[in-house]
Design a protein around this motif. Structure first.
Motif, PDB file in Angstrom:
ATOM      1  N   GLU A 274     -59.669 -19.269  16.945  1.00  0.00           N
ATOM      2  CA  GLU A 274     -60.672 -20.034  17.675  1.00  0.00           C
ATOM      3  C   GLU A 274     -60.268 -20.831  18.801  1.00  0.00           C
ATOM      4  OE1 GLU A 274     -63.652 -21.451  15.071  1.00  0.00           O
ATOM      5  OE2 GLU A 274     -64.279 -19.758  14.325  1.00  0.00           O
ATOM      6  N   GLU A 275     -59.219 -21.612  18.371  1.00  0.00           N
ATOM      7  CA  GLU A 275     -58.999 -22.834  19.104  1.00  0.00           C
ATOM      8  C   GLU A 275     -57.803 -22.534  20.194  1.00  0.00           C
ATOM      9  OE1 GLU A 275     -59.646 -25.990  19.399  1.00  0.00           O
ATOM     10  OE2 GLU A 275     -61.398 -25.431  18.110  1.00  0.00           O
ATOM     11  N   LYS A 278     -59.300 -20.653  23.454  1.00  0.00           N
ATOM     12  CA  LYS A 278     -59.832 -21.729  24.397  1.00  0.00           C
ATOM     13  C   LYS A 278     -58.700 -22.033  25.652  1.00  0.00           C
ATOM     14  CE  LYS A 278     -63.066 -23.524  21.136  1.00  0.00           C
ATOM     15  NZ  LYS A 278     -63.499 -24.813  20.289  1.00  0.00           N
ATOM     16  N   GLU A 338     -52.749 -28.518  13.569  1.00  0.00           N
ATOM     17  CA  GLU A 338     -53.501 -29.361  14.433  1.00  0.00           C
ATOM     18  C   GLU A 338     -52.295 -30.194  15.203  1.00  0.00           C
ATOM     19  OE1 GLU A 338     -55.079 -32.491  11.626  1.00  0.00           O
ATOM     20  OE2 GLU A 338     -57.108 -31.083  11.307  1.00  0.00           O
ATOM     21  N   LEU A 341     -51.865 -27.441  17.992  1.00  0.00           N
ATOM     22  CA  LEU A 341     -52.893 -27.350  18.832  1.00  0.00           C
ATOM     23  C   LEU A 341     -53.019 -28.598  19.832  1.00  0.00           C
ATOM     24  CD1 LEU A 341     -55.620 -25.936  16.635  1.00  0.00           C
ATOM     25  CD2 LEU A 341     -54.654 -24.978  18.506  1.00  0.00           C
ATOM     26  N   LYS A 345     -52.594 -28.096  23.899  1.00  0.00           N
ATOM     27  CA  LYS A 345     -53.491 -28.607  24.765  1.00  0.00           C
ATOM     28  C   LYS A 345     -52.975 -29.853  25.798  1.00  0.00           C
ATOM     29  CE  LYS A 345     -57.298 -28.102  21.386  1.00  0.00           C
ATOM     30  NZ  LYS A 345     -58.416 -28.774  20.375  1.00  0.00           N
TER      31      LYS A 345
END
Length: 347
Positions: A274-275, A278, A338, A341, A345
Protein backbone atom coordinates in the motif's frame (compact mmCIF):
# COMPACT_ATOMS: atom_id res chain seq x y z
CA UNK A 1 -1.99 -37.58 -20.99
CA UNK A 2 1.35 -38.85 -22.28
CA UNK A 3 2.74 -42.05 -20.77
CA UNK A 4 5.82 -41.34 -18.65
CA UNK A 5 8.57 -43.95 -18.61
CA UNK A 6 11.31 -43.42 -16.04
CA UNK A 7 13.90 -45.97 -17.13
CA UNK A 8 14.84 -44.33 -20.47
CA UNK A 9 15.21 -40.98 -18.68
CA UNK A 10 18.08 -42.16 -16.48
CA UNK A 11 21.63 -41.56 -17.67
CA UNK A 12 23.24 -44.86 -18.66
CA UNK A 13 26.18 -44.47 -16.28
CA UNK A 14 23.83 -43.63 -13.39
CA UNK A 15 21.56 -46.56 -14.21
CA UNK A 16 24.53 -48.95 -14.11
CA UNK A 17 26.44 -47.50 -11.16
CA UNK A 18 26.45 -48.77 -7.60
CA UNK A 19 26.02 -46.09 -4.97
CA UNK A 20 28.53 -45.63 -2.18
CA UNK A 21 27.48 -47.45 0.97
CA UNK A 22 28.62 -45.69 4.13
CA UNK A 23 29.02 -47.37 7.50
CA UNK A 24 25.81 -45.75 8.72
CA UNK A 25 23.95 -46.96 5.62
CA UNK A 26 24.84 -50.52 6.49
CA UNK A 27 23.90 -50.19 10.15
CA UNK A 28 21.33 -47.65 11.27
CA UNK A 29 20.37 -48.71 14.79
CA UNK A 30 20.49 -45.96 17.40
CA UNK A 31 20.82 -48.37 20.31
CA UNK A 32 23.19 -46.57 22.68
CA UNK A 33 24.34 -49.86 24.25
CA UNK A 34 26.24 -50.79 21.12
CA UNK A 35 29.92 -50.05 20.59
CA UNK A 36 30.45 -48.41 17.20
CA UNK A 37 33.82 -49.31 15.70
CA UNK A 38 32.72 -49.31 12.06
CA UNK A 39 33.11 -45.74 10.73
CA UNK A 40 36.62 -44.66 11.77
CA UNK A 41 35.16 -41.97 14.02
CA UNK A 42 36.87 -40.30 16.95
CA UNK A 43 35.64 -42.27 20.02
CA UNK A 44 35.85 -39.34 22.45
CA UNK A 45 32.40 -37.85 22.99
CA UNK A 46 31.88 -34.28 21.83
CA UNK A 47 28.23 -34.51 20.90
CA UNK A 48 29.29 -34.37 17.27
CA UNK A 49 31.98 -37.04 16.98
CA UNK A 50 29.62 -39.44 15.18
CA UNK A 51 28.60 -39.14 11.55
CA UNK A 52 25.08 -37.81 10.96
CA UNK A 53 22.26 -40.04 9.75
CA UNK A 54 22.90 -40.23 5.98
CA UNK A 55 19.21 -40.91 5.32
CA UNK A 56 17.88 -38.21 7.66
CA UNK A 57 15.18 -40.62 8.84
CA UNK A 58 13.98 -38.60 11.84
CA UNK A 59 13.66 -35.44 9.75
CA UNK A 60 11.82 -37.31 6.99
CA UNK A 61 9.37 -38.69 9.54
CA UNK A 62 8.42 -35.17 10.60
CA UNK A 63 8.14 -33.92 7.02
CA UNK A 64 6.13 -36.97 6.01
CA UNK A 65 3.60 -36.40 8.75
CA UNK A 66 3.26 -32.67 8.11
CA UNK A 67 3.22 -32.77 4.30
CA UNK A 68 1.24 -36.02 4.06
CA UNK A 69 3.85 -37.53 1.75
CA UNK A 70 5.45 -40.96 2.19
CA UNK A 71 8.98 -40.97 3.58
CA UNK A 72 10.08 -42.89 0.48
CA UNK A 73 9.02 -39.88 -1.60
CA UNK A 74 11.35 -37.45 0.22
CA UNK A 75 14.96 -36.45 -0.48
CA UNK A 76 16.79 -33.96 1.74
CA UNK A 77 19.46 -31.76 0.22
CA UNK A 78 22.06 -29.22 1.29
CA UNK A 79 19.78 -26.41 0.19
CA UNK A 80 17.49 -26.55 -2.86
CA UNK A 81 20.49 -25.99 -5.13
CA UNK A 82 21.88 -29.42 -4.30
CA UNK A 83 18.68 -31.29 -5.10
CA UNK A 84 18.28 -29.32 -8.34
CA UNK A 85 21.83 -30.26 -9.29
CA UNK A 86 21.14 -33.92 -8.50
CA UNK A 87 18.19 -33.94 -10.91
CA UNK A 88 20.37 -32.67 -13.75
CA UNK A 89 23.21 -35.08 -12.97
CA UNK A 90 20.92 -38.10 -12.76
CA UNK A 91 18.85 -37.54 -15.88
CA UNK A 92 20.61 -35.18 -18.32
CA UNK A 93 23.35 -36.43 -20.61
CA UNK A 94 26.03 -33.71 -20.91
CA UNK A 95 26.32 -32.08 -24.35
CA UNK A 96 23.27 -34.01 -25.57
CA UNK A 97 20.18 -33.20 -23.52
CA UNK A 98 18.43 -29.92 -22.82
CA UNK A 99 16.14 -28.32 -20.26
CA UNK A 100 13.60 -25.50 -20.54
CA UNK A 101 13.38 -22.50 -18.21
CA UNK A 102 11.18 -19.38 -18.24
CA UNK A 103 13.05 -16.11 -17.62
CA UNK A 104 12.79 -14.00 -15.60
CA UNK A 105 13.17 -16.74 -13.00
CA UNK A 106 15.56 -18.21 -10.44
CA UNK A 107 19.05 -17.95 -11.91
CA UNK A 108 20.45 -21.23 -10.57
CA UNK A 109 18.54 -23.29 -13.14
CA UNK A 110 20.70 -21.77 -15.85
CA UNK A 111 23.89 -21.93 -13.77
CA UNK A 112 23.42 -25.61 -12.96
CA UNK A 113 22.56 -26.41 -16.58
CA UNK A 114 25.77 -24.78 -17.75
CA UNK A 115 27.76 -26.51 -15.01
CA UNK A 116 26.45 -29.88 -16.20
CA UNK A 117 26.96 -29.06 -19.91
CA UNK A 118 23.21 -29.21 -20.57
CA UNK A 119 21.56 -26.79 -23.02
CA UNK A 120 19.15 -24.35 -21.37
CA UNK A 121 16.31 -23.41 -23.72
CA UNK A 122 14.78 -20.17 -22.47
CA UNK A 123 11.14 -19.33 -23.12
CA UNK A 124 10.34 -15.90 -21.69
CA UNK A 125 7.25 -15.33 -19.61
CA UNK A 126 4.41 -13.34 -21.14
CA UNK A 127 4.02 -9.61 -20.44
CA UNK A 128 1.88 -10.41 -17.39
CA UNK A 129 4.52 -12.84 -16.06
CA UNK A 130 2.62 -16.02 -16.96
CA UNK A 131 3.84 -19.14 -18.74
CA UNK A 132 3.84 -19.20 -22.55
CA UNK A 133 2.66 -22.79 -22.58
CA UNK A 134 2.42 -23.24 -26.34
CA UNK A 135 5.94 -21.95 -26.91
CA UNK A 136 7.33 -24.06 -24.05
CA UNK A 137 5.86 -27.21 -25.58
CA UNK A 138 7.00 -26.07 -29.02
CA UNK A 139 10.60 -25.98 -27.75
CA UNK A 140 10.46 -29.59 -26.54
CA UNK A 141 12.66 -32.04 -28.46
CA UNK A 142 13.55 -35.70 -27.99
CA UNK A 143 16.49 -34.47 -25.90
CA UNK A 144 14.41 -32.33 -23.54
CA UNK A 145 14.55 -33.96 -20.11
CA UNK A 146 13.34 -31.27 -17.69
CA UNK A 147 11.03 -28.24 -17.60
CA UNK A 148 11.72 -26.02 -14.59
CA UNK A 149 8.76 -24.02 -13.22
CA UNK A 150 9.19 -21.67 -10.26
CA UNK A 151 5.80 -20.93 -8.69
CA UNK A 152 5.54 -18.53 -6.91
CA UNK A 153 8.19 -17.20 -9.23
CA UNK A 154 11.38 -15.40 -8.29
CA UNK A 155 11.83 -12.47 -9.02
CA UNK A 156 8.29 -11.66 -10.17
CA UNK A 157 6.51 -12.98 -7.07
CA UNK A 158 3.41 -14.27 -8.81
CA UNK A 159 2.08 -17.82 -9.05
CA UNK A 160 1.49 -19.44 -12.40
CA UNK A 161 -1.92 -20.48 -13.64
CA UNK A 162 -2.74 -23.96 -12.38
CA UNK A 163 -4.30 -24.83 -15.74
CA UNK A 164 -1.07 -23.86 -17.52
CA UNK A 165 1.08 -26.01 -15.25
CA UNK A 166 -1.33 -28.93 -15.58
CA UNK A 167 -1.22 -28.74 -19.36
CA UNK A 168 2.58 -28.88 -19.30
CA UNK A 169 2.66 -31.80 -16.86
CA UNK A 170 0.14 -33.77 -18.92
CA UNK A 171 1.72 -32.99 -22.30
CA UNK A 172 5.42 -33.40 -21.52
CA UNK A 173 6.99 -36.86 -21.27
CA UNK A 174 9.99 -35.64 -19.27
CA UNK A 175 10.29 -34.29 -15.75
CA UNK A 176 8.40 -31.19 -14.64
CA UNK A 177 10.18 -29.65 -11.65
CA UNK A 178 8.02 -27.20 -9.71
CA UNK A 179 10.10 -25.06 -7.37
CA UNK A 180 7.86 -24.11 -4.43
CA UNK A 181 10.41 -22.21 -2.35
CA UNK A 182 7.80 -19.50 -1.63
CA UNK A 183 4.65 -21.64 -1.43
CA UNK A 184 4.17 -20.96 2.30
CA UNK A 185 3.47 -17.28 1.58
CA UNK A 186 0.84 -18.08 -1.04
CA UNK A 187 -2.85 -18.98 -0.91
CA UNK A 188 -2.25 -21.34 -3.85
CA UNK A 189 -2.37 -25.06 -3.13
CA UNK A 190 0.92 -26.94 -3.28
CA UNK A 191 1.38 -29.45 -6.08
CA UNK A 192 2.40 -32.05 -3.48
CA UNK A 193 -1.18 -33.34 -3.59
CA UNK A 194 -0.64 -34.35 -7.24
CA UNK A 195 2.51 -36.45 -6.86
CA UNK A 196 0.67 -39.75 -7.14
CA UNK A 197 -1.34 -38.49 -10.13
CA UNK A 198 1.64 -37.41 -12.22
CA UNK A 199 4.70 -39.74 -12.10
CA UNK A 200 6.86 -37.17 -13.93
CA UNK A 201 6.30 -34.48 -11.29
CA UNK A 202 9.08 -33.34 -8.95
CA UNK A 203 8.45 -30.73 -6.23
CA UNK A 204 11.18 -28.81 -4.41
CA UNK A 205 10.68 -26.79 -1.25
CA UNK A 206 12.96 -25.23 1.34
CA UNK A 207 13.24 -24.35 5.01
CA UNK A 208 15.17 -21.18 4.14
CA UNK A 209 12.21 -18.84 3.63
CA UNK A 210 9.08 -19.23 5.76
CA UNK A 211 10.85 -21.30 8.42
CA UNK A 212 13.67 -18.76 8.78
CA UNK A 213 16.41 -21.40 8.47
CA UNK A 214 18.48 -20.14 5.54
CA UNK A 215 21.63 -20.61 7.60
CA UNK A 216 21.32 -24.39 7.96
CA UNK A 217 20.77 -25.10 4.22
CA UNK A 218 17.89 -27.57 4.08
CA UNK A 219 16.21 -28.18 0.75
CA UNK A 220 13.56 -30.84 0.25
CA UNK A 221 12.64 -32.74 -2.91
CA UNK A 222 9.39 -34.70 -3.24
CA UNK A 223 8.82 -37.23 -6.02
CA UNK A 224 7.83 -40.83 -6.65
CA UNK A 225 9.81 -43.46 -4.70
CA UNK A 226 11.33 -44.61 -8.00
CA UNK A 227 12.75 -41.14 -8.73
CA UNK A 228 13.95 -40.75 -5.14
CA UNK A 229 15.75 -44.09 -5.39
CA UNK A 230 17.72 -42.90 -8.42
CA UNK A 231 18.67 -39.60 -6.77
CA UNK A 232 19.77 -41.41 -3.60
CA UNK A 233 22.29 -43.35 -5.71
CA UNK A 234 24.24 -40.19 -6.49
CA UNK A 235 23.56 -38.15 -3.33
CA UNK A 236 26.64 -37.53 -1.13
CA UNK A 237 26.35 -39.88 1.86
CA UNK A 238 26.52 -37.29 4.66
CA UNK A 239 25.17 -34.20 2.91
CA UNK A 240 23.14 -32.93 5.90
CA UNK A 241 25.09 -32.42 9.13
CA UNK A 242 23.78 -33.36 12.57
CA UNK A 243 23.23 -29.78 13.74
CA UNK A 244 21.13 -28.94 10.71
CA UNK A 245 19.00 -32.05 11.14
CA UNK A 246 18.34 -31.29 14.81
CA UNK A 247 17.46 -27.65 14.18
CA UNK A 248 15.19 -28.54 11.28
CA UNK A 249 13.22 -31.02 13.40
CA UNK A 250 13.00 -28.52 16.26
CA UNK A 251 11.66 -25.76 14.00
CA UNK A 252 9.25 -28.01 12.13
CA UNK A 253 7.70 -29.02 15.43
CA UNK A 254 6.99 -25.36 16.31
CA UNK A 255 3.91 -25.08 14.11
CA UNK A 256 2.34 -22.27 16.16
CA UNK A 257 5.43 -20.10 15.74
CA UNK A 258 5.42 -20.66 11.98
CA UNK A 259 1.73 -19.78 11.78
CA UNK A 260 2.22 -16.57 13.78
CA UNK A 261 5.33 -15.55 11.84
CA UNK A 262 3.57 -16.07 8.52
CA UNK A 263 0.53 -14.05 9.62
CA UNK A 264 2.76 -11.21 10.79
CA UNK A 265 4.82 -11.21 7.60
CA UNK A 266 1.77 -11.22 5.34
CA UNK A 267 0.37 -8.29 7.30
CA UNK A 268 3.61 -6.38 6.83
CA UNK A 269 3.55 -7.25 3.14
CA UNK A 270 0.09 -5.72 2.73
CA UNK A 271 1.17 -2.50 4.42
CA UNK A 272 4.34 -2.24 2.36
CA UNK A 273 2.44 -2.77 -0.90
CA UNK A 274 0.00 0.00 0.00
CA UNK A 275 2.74 2.46 0.92
CA UNK A 276 4.93 1.69 -2.10
CA UNK A 277 1.96 2.32 -4.38
CA UNK A 278 1.73 5.91 -3.10
CA UNK A 279 5.27 6.88 -4.16
CA UNK A 280 5.45 9.14 -7.21
CA UNK A 281 8.47 7.43 -8.79
CA UNK A 282 6.98 3.92 -8.41
CA UNK A 283 5.46 3.08 -11.78
CA UNK A 284 3.97 -0.28 -10.75
CA UNK A 285 3.79 -2.61 -7.78
CA UNK A 286 3.38 -6.17 -9.03
CA UNK A 287 1.09 -8.68 -7.30
CA UNK A 288 3.01 -11.14 -5.15
CA UNK A 289 2.54 -14.53 -3.49
CA UNK A 290 6.02 -14.45 -1.97
CA UNK A 291 7.89 -12.72 0.87
CA UNK A 292 9.12 -10.03 -1.50
CA UNK A 293 7.67 -7.37 -3.77
CA UNK A 294 8.77 -6.49 -7.29
CA UNK A 295 8.28 -2.84 -8.19
CA UNK A 296 8.94 -0.89 -11.39
CA UNK A 297 10.39 2.58 -10.81
CA UNK A 298 11.42 5.50 -12.99
CA UNK A 299 15.15 4.71 -12.77
CA UNK A 300 16.14 1.50 -10.99
CA UNK A 301 19.89 2.15 -11.06
CA UNK A 302 19.43 5.58 -9.50
CA UNK A 303 16.97 4.42 -6.83
CA UNK A 304 19.13 1.40 -5.99
CA UNK A 305 22.19 3.59 -5.41
CA UNK A 306 20.19 6.11 -3.40
CA UNK A 307 18.91 3.38 -1.09
CA UNK A 308 22.37 1.85 -0.78
CA UNK A 309 23.83 5.21 0.23
CA UNK A 310 21.31 5.25 3.08
CA UNK A 311 22.17 1.73 4.22
CA UNK A 312 19.25 -0.08 2.56
CA UNK A 313 20.13 -3.03 0.31
CA UNK A 314 17.52 -4.21 -2.20
CA UNK A 315 17.94 -6.20 -5.43
CA UNK A 316 18.14 -4.47 -8.78
CA UNK A 317 16.56 -6.87 -11.30
CA UNK A 318 16.83 -4.59 -14.33
CA UNK A 319 19.20 -7.01 -16.03
CA UNK A 320 16.47 -9.67 -16.18
CA UNK A 321 14.10 -10.04 -19.17
CA UNK A 322 10.82 -8.12 -18.74
CA UNK A 323 12.19 -6.48 -15.58
CA UNK A 324 13.49 -3.17 -16.88
CA UNK A 325 13.76 -0.61 -14.05
CA UNK A 326 12.56 -3.16 -11.50
CA UNK A 327 13.66 -3.51 -7.88
CA UNK A 328 12.94 -6.54 -5.71
CA UNK A 329 12.30 -5.72 -2.07
CA UNK A 330 12.18 -8.40 0.62
CA UNK A 331 9.66 -7.93 3.44
CA UNK A 332 11.61 -6.94 6.55
CA UNK A 333 10.61 -6.38 10.15
CA UNK A 334 8.16 -3.60 10.91
CA UNK A 335 11.03 -1.34 11.94
CA UNK A 336 13.05 -2.14 8.80
CA UNK A 337 10.06 -1.53 6.54
CA UNK A 338 9.37 1.80 8.24
CA UNK A 339 12.99 2.86 7.76
CA UNK A 340 12.77 1.89 4.09
CA UNK A 341 9.58 3.88 3.57
CA UNK A 342 10.94 6.91 5.40
CA UNK A 343 13.96 6.99 3.09
CA UNK A 344 11.89 6.36 -0.04
CA UNK A 345 9.57 9.25 0.80
CA UNK A 346 12.58 11.56 1.04
CA UNK A 347 13.94 10.70 -2.42
Amino acid sequence: MQVFKLEPMIRKNVREMRSYSSARDEFTSTNQQLIFLDANENPFETGLNRYPDPKQLSLKQVLSKQKKVAETSILIGNGSDEVLDLILRAFCEPKEDNVITHPPTYGMYGVLSQLNAVENREVFLTADFQLDVDEILNQVTNQTKIIFLCSPNNPTGNSFSRASIEKIVKSFQGFVVIDEAYIDFSTQESWLTQLETYPNLIITQTLSKAYGLAGIRIGVLYASPAIISILNKIKPPYNINSLSQRQAILSLNQSDKLKNDLAALLGLRTILIEELSKLSFVVKVFATDANFILIRVDDANLRYQQLLSKGIVVRNRSNQPLCENCLRITIGTRKENEQLLTILKQL
